[in-house]
Design a protein around this motif. Structure first.
Motif, PDB file in Angstrom:
ATOM      1  N   PHE A  94       0.839  -1.200   0.000  1.00 16.01           N
ATOM      2  CA  PHE A  94       0.000   0.000   0.000  1.00 16.01           C
ATOM      3  C   PHE A  94       0.871   1.246   0.000  1.00 16.01           C
ATOM      4  CE2 PHE A  94       0.463  -1.475   4.368  1.00 16.01           C
ATOM      5  CZ  PHE A  94       0.817  -0.328   5.078  1.00 16.01           C
ATOM      6  N   SER A  95       0.272   2.357  -0.442  1.00 17.90           N
ATOM      7  CA  SER A  95       1.003   3.612  -0.600  1.00 17.90           C
ATOM      8  C   SER A  95       1.224   4.291   0.749  1.00 17.90           C
ATOM      9  CB  SER A  95       0.233   4.537  -1.534  1.00 17.90           C
ATOM     10  OG  SER A  95      -1.050   4.816  -1.006  1.00 17.90           O
ATOM     11  N   PRO A  96       2.261   5.139   0.850  1.00 12.53           N
ATOM     12  CA  PRO A  96       2.541   5.821   2.125  1.00 12.53           C
ATOM     13  C   PRO A  96       1.402   6.717   2.596  1.00 12.53           C
ATOM     14  CG  PRO A  96       4.436   5.951   0.668  1.00 12.53           C
ATOM     15  CD  PRO A  96       3.322   5.375  -0.146  1.00 12.53           C
ATOM     16  N   ASP A  97       0.581   7.232   1.655  1.00 10.95           N
ATOM     17  CA  ASP A  97      -0.556   8.057   2.071  1.00 10.95           C
ATOM     18  C   ASP A  97      -1.796   7.215   2.388  1.00 10.95           C
ATOM     19  OD1 ASP A  97      -1.517   7.268  -0.404  1.00 10.95           O
ATOM     20  OD2 ASP A  97      -1.483   9.276  -1.287  1.00 10.95           O
ATOM     21  N   HIS A  98      -1.659   5.896   2.286  1.00 14.31           N
ATOM     22  CA  HIS A  98      -2.711   4.943   2.656  1.00 14.31           C
ATOM     23  C   HIS A  98      -3.953   5.047   1.770  1.00 14.31           C
ATOM     24  CE1 HIS A  98      -0.987   4.615   7.036  1.00 14.31           C
ATOM     25  NE2 HIS A  98      -0.066   4.458   6.093  1.00 14.31           N
ATOM     26  N   LYS A  99      -3.806   5.623   0.595  1.00 19.55           N
ATOM     27  CA  LYS A  99      -4.950   5.802  -0.296  1.00 19.55           C
ATOM     28  C   LYS A  99      -5.035   4.740  -1.392  1.00 19.55           C
ATOM     29  CE  LYS A  99      -5.266  10.817   0.338  1.00 19.55           C
ATOM     30  NZ  LYS A  99      -5.226  12.144  -0.343  1.00 19.55           N
ATOM     31  N   THR A 100      -3.948   3.996  -1.609  1.00 18.41           N
ATOM     32  CA  THR A 100      -3.910   3.059  -2.733  1.00 18.41           C
ATOM     33  C   THR A 100      -3.364   1.713  -2.284  1.00 18.41           C
ATOM     34  OG1 THR A 100      -3.520   4.892  -4.258  1.00 18.41           O
ATOM     35  CG2 THR A 100      -3.086   2.681  -5.088  1.00 18.41           C
ATOM     36  N   LEU A 101      -4.066   0.669  -2.688  1.00 23.41           N
ATOM     37  CA  LEU A 101      -3.629  -0.705  -2.450  1.00 23.41           C
ATOM     38  C   LEU A 101      -3.109  -1.264  -3.769  1.00 23.41           C
ATOM     39  CD1 LEU A 101      -3.889  -2.739   0.002  1.00 23.41           C
ATOM     40  CD2 LEU A 101      -5.948  -3.591  -1.151  1.00 23.41           C
ATOM     41  N   ALA A 102      -1.965  -1.937  -3.734  1.00 21.06           N
ATOM     42  CA  ALA A 102      -1.401  -2.590  -4.929  1.00 21.06           C
ATOM     43  C   ALA A 102      -1.499  -4.096  -4.735  1.00 21.06           C
ATOM     44  CB  ALA A 102       0.047  -2.173  -5.143  1.00 21.06           C
ATOM     45  N   VAL A 103      -2.235  -4.772  -5.622  1.00 19.80           N
ATOM     46  CA  VAL A 103      -2.519  -6.199  -5.477  1.00 19.80           C
ATOM     47  C   VAL A 103      -1.935  -6.956  -6.664  1.00 19.80           C
ATOM     48  CG1 VAL A 103      -4.292  -7.942  -5.165  1.00 19.80           C
ATOM     49  CG2 VAL A 103      -4.658  -5.633  -4.268  1.00 19.80           C
ATOM     50  N   VAL A 104      -1.082  -7.934  -6.377  1.00 21.48           N
ATOM     51  CA  VAL A 104      -0.411  -8.708  -7.422  1.00 21.48           C
ATOM     52  C   VAL A 104      -1.161 -10.006  -7.656  1.00 21.48           C
ATOM     53  CG1 VAL A 104       1.684  -9.998  -7.992  1.00 21.48           C
ATOM     54  CG2 VAL A 104       1.863  -7.736  -6.951  1.00 21.48           C
ATOM     55  N   SER A 105      -1.402 -10.316  -8.943  1.00 22.63           N
ATOM     56  CA  SER A 105      -2.005 -11.592  -9.336  1.00 22.63           C
ATOM     57  C   SER A 105      -0.977 -12.379 -10.137  1.00 22.63           C
ATOM     58  CB  SER A 105      -3.272 -11.358 -10.167  1.00 22.63           C
ATOM     59  OG  SER A 105      -4.237 -10.667  -9.402  1.00 22.63           O
ATOM     60  N   ILE A 106      -0.559 -13.512  -9.581  1.00 18.38           N
ATOM     61  CA  ILE A 106       0.544 -14.277 -10.158  1.00 18.38           C
ATOM     62  C   ILE A 106       0.182 -14.852 -11.524  1.00 18.38           C
ATOM     63  CG2 ILE A 106       1.920 -16.379  -9.860  1.00 18.38           C
ATOM     64  CD1 ILE A 106       1.902 -15.884  -6.881  1.00 18.38           C
ATOM     65  N   GLY A 107      -1.034 -15.425 -11.629  1.00 24.04           N
ATOM     66  CA  GLY A 107      -1.400 -16.130 -12.849  1.00 24.04           C
ATOM     67  C   GLY A 107      -1.686 -15.230 -14.028  1.00 24.04           C
ATOM     68  N   SER A 108      -2.097 -13.987 -13.785  1.00 28.26           N
ATOM     69  CA  SER A 108      -2.398 -13.059 -14.880  1.00 28.26           C
ATOM     70  C   SER A 108      -1.358 -11.948 -15.009  1.00 28.26           C
ATOM     71  CB  SER A 108      -3.803 -12.465 -14.708  1.00 28.26           C
ATOM     72  OG  SER A 108      -4.024 -12.042 -13.382  1.00 28.26           O
ATOM     73  N   ASN A 109      -0.242 -12.071 -14.265  1.00 28.26           N
ATOM     74  CA  ASN A 109       0.918 -11.179 -14.435  1.00 28.26           C
ATOM     75  C   ASN A 109       0.548  -9.709 -14.254  1.00 28.26           C
ATOM     76  OD1 ASN A 109       2.293 -13.537 -15.122  1.00 28.26           O
ATOM     77  ND2 ASN A 109       2.017 -13.217 -17.314  1.00 28.26           N
ATOM     78  N   SER A 110      -0.207  -9.415 -13.212  1.00 26.72           N
ATOM     79  CA  SER A 110      -0.755  -8.062 -13.097  1.00 26.72           C
ATOM     80  C   SER A 110      -0.554  -7.465 -11.714  1.00 26.72           C
ATOM     81  CB  SER A 110      -2.252  -8.081 -13.416  1.00 26.72           C
ATOM     82  OG  SER A 110      -2.956  -8.789 -12.410  1.00 26.72           O
ATOM     83  N   VAL A 111      -0.630  -6.116 -11.698  1.00 25.47           N
ATOM     84  CA  VAL A 111      -0.735  -5.356 -10.454  1.00 25.47           C
ATOM     85  C   VAL A 111      -2.002  -4.515 -10.567  1.00 25.47           C
ATOM     86  CG1 VAL A 111       0.370  -3.781  -8.848  1.00 25.47           C
ATOM     87  CG2 VAL A 111       1.782  -5.219 -10.331  1.00 25.47           C
TER      88      VAL A 111
END
Length: 492
Positions: A94-111
């Motif tokens: 998550f971002s330092p300002d706590h406004k954004t979550l970054a979620v990784v999906s292994i099988g679809s190669n995505s963030v």
């Protein structure tokens, strides 16, 4: 007199804060100087759920699941060549300002970037093969994504979400975390026995630390900027090194089979590392000054991700084979709540003040089929248990409609040996055994084993969809290409 009354009131308030532990500021991944954030309804606990392809959203103030963010569909719908959702939702930052979550999906190669206030997807960035984890730099300008299926860290611009450069590493970078001052990025490896230290300013490797094994899934830095802890899943160890040059290795701890994640908690009692040990169904707690183990906490089947609250009063643990979050009070080291969530939670993130206003339930959906899981235990043919007194192998059957994804957390076998998880005609393993999955144990004699099919219908008691004769889960070694005598059987 007024001044004296004000002074006494302030002194009493300070004493209350000190006794409650709230005055001990600074939780990972922030700096030790950062203020604590008391648990409130504005906070959120997120878990990335690998087989339901969801992100669960929990309110820690009352330990209540609010719903899930559905990033993809269960199997077999996600097998389609026209499928557009995410597959194997796994990593999280998550971002330092706590406004954004970054979620990784292994099988679809995505963030997938998610707005924490509204639970809305802001953007999806596709990177290289099988990314594992993503985290923002402390200044919030970049997002580093370990592309574990290749040999680099993908560096994304946090405003455009586009890749701006790559940092070449040995094959299989597992996870990265940053020093609280933002000077260094620490990148451990899942395929090579080496952790790299990278200068954030110029993306150059400035140091290396030897890992005891090639398989590091997780890494954490202490908020005082002095230590880095990383786990070794295959050999069941946790290692600690100095966070500053010359990055000297400080200690190696034998933590147990399927050692998963580590995180740092600071509270009134000091600073501690909490380590999830999946093969023992425990969280182990160590002091960061002496490395002494001070607690062992039974939490449930296959603990994986772990993250502290903003004031260090709790840690939350994802139970991969339990479809739940366990909430631990860090002053008593007791589980105080267990919250049902989605299937096979992996990374967990606690984000203080994620929802500044409103109830934060927009764009959430109910669990649905993701809440349906059957649980089975397996024991040795002699009836043995692991060192925690539990049956050595836990099995979860995650519903995907008529199909289930089977996941077995296997322990108690011989190291580096081939085995078969199969179905037997008889509960003692005698008779014909039909193989479901071949696997090789790691150096700790453990493994995570997966299969898919209509398995619950034949192995569960009183299943309404059961058809035909019942069968039983067993584990047997492979000897010269043939099955040997069964060594673990399903607990009836």
């Amino acid at each position: 007199m007024k001044h004296r009354i004000f002074f006494l009131n302030a002194l009493a308030a300070a004493l209350v804060l000190k006794l409650s532990g709230a005055a001990f500021a600074g939780q990972a991944p922030g700096a030790v100087t950062a203020p604590d954030v008391p648990v409130s309804h504005r906070d959120r606990v997120y878990a990335a759920e690998q087989f339901s392809n969801t992100v669960s959203v929990t309110d820690p103030a009352d330990n209540r699941l609010l719903g899930v963010i559905r990033l993809g569909d269960p199997s077999p719908g996600n097998f389609s060549p026209l499928y557009r959702g995410q597959v194997l939702v796994h990593g999280m930052g998550f971002s330092p300002d706590h406004k954004t979550l970054a979620v990784v999906s292994i099988g679809s190669n995505s963030v997938t970037f998610i707005d924490t206030a509204t639970n809305a997807v802001k953007h999806v960035t596709y990177v290289g093969r099988s990314p594992h984890e993503a985290f923002f730099t402390p200044d919030g300008k970049e997002v580093w994504v370990t592309v574990r299926g290749e040999n680099y860290v993908s560096v994304l611009d946090s405003t455009t979400f586009a890749e701006k450069t790559r940092i070449t590493t040995p094959a299989g970078p597992g996870m990265q975390i940053f020093s609280p001052d933002g000077k260094y990025g620490y990148v451990c490896s899942s395929f090579n026995p080496e952790t790299d230290i990278v200068s954030v300013a110029d993306h150059q490797i400035v140091g290396k630390v030897k890992q005891d094994s090639p398989f590091c899934p997780n890494i954490a830095a202490t908020p005082d900027g002095k230590q880095v802890w990383f786990t070794l899943k295959d050999v069941g160890r946790t290692q600690i090194f100095e966070a500053q040059p010359p990055f000297r290795l400080l200690e190696t701890l034998d933590t147990g089979p399927i050692t998963n994640h580590v995180n740092i908690v600071k509270n009134a009692n000091g600073m501690f590392a909490y380590v999830t040990v999946g093969g023992l169904n425990e969280v182990k707690v160590f002091r960061t000054d002496s490395y002494a183990q001070v607690a062992t906490i039974p939490v449930g089947n296959l603990p994986h991700g772990i993250w502290p609250s903003g004031d260090g009063s709790r840690v939350y643990v994802g139970l991969e084979n339990g479809d739940a979050l366990a909430a631990i009070d860090t002053l008593t080291n007791k589980v105080v709540a267990q919250i049902p969530i989605g299937q096979a939670p992996q990374a967990v993130a606690y984000v203080p003040d994620a929802v500044p206003d409103g109830d934060g339930t927009q764009n959430l959906q109910p669990l649905g089929v993701a809440g349906n899981t059957a649980h089975i235990q397996m024991t040795s043919t002699g009836g043995g248990t692991n060192t925690s007194g539990n049956a050595p192998t836990s099995v979860a059957l995650f519903d995907q409609g008529l199909l289930q994804v089977l996941q077995a957390s296997v322990t108690g076998l011989k190291p580096k040996q081939p085995y078969v998880l199969g179905l037997s005609d008889n509960p003692d393993g005698s008779g014909v055994v039909e193989g479901l999955a071949n696997f090789m144990t790691n150096p700790a004699g453990s493994a995570i084993v997966n299969a898919i099919g209509q398995i619950r219908q034949v192995v569960s008691v009183n299943d309404p969809q059961a058809k035909g004769a019942r069968r039983y889960l067993v584990i047997a070694p492979q000897v010269d290409g043939k099955l040997g005598a069964v060594v673990q059987v399903q607990v009836l």
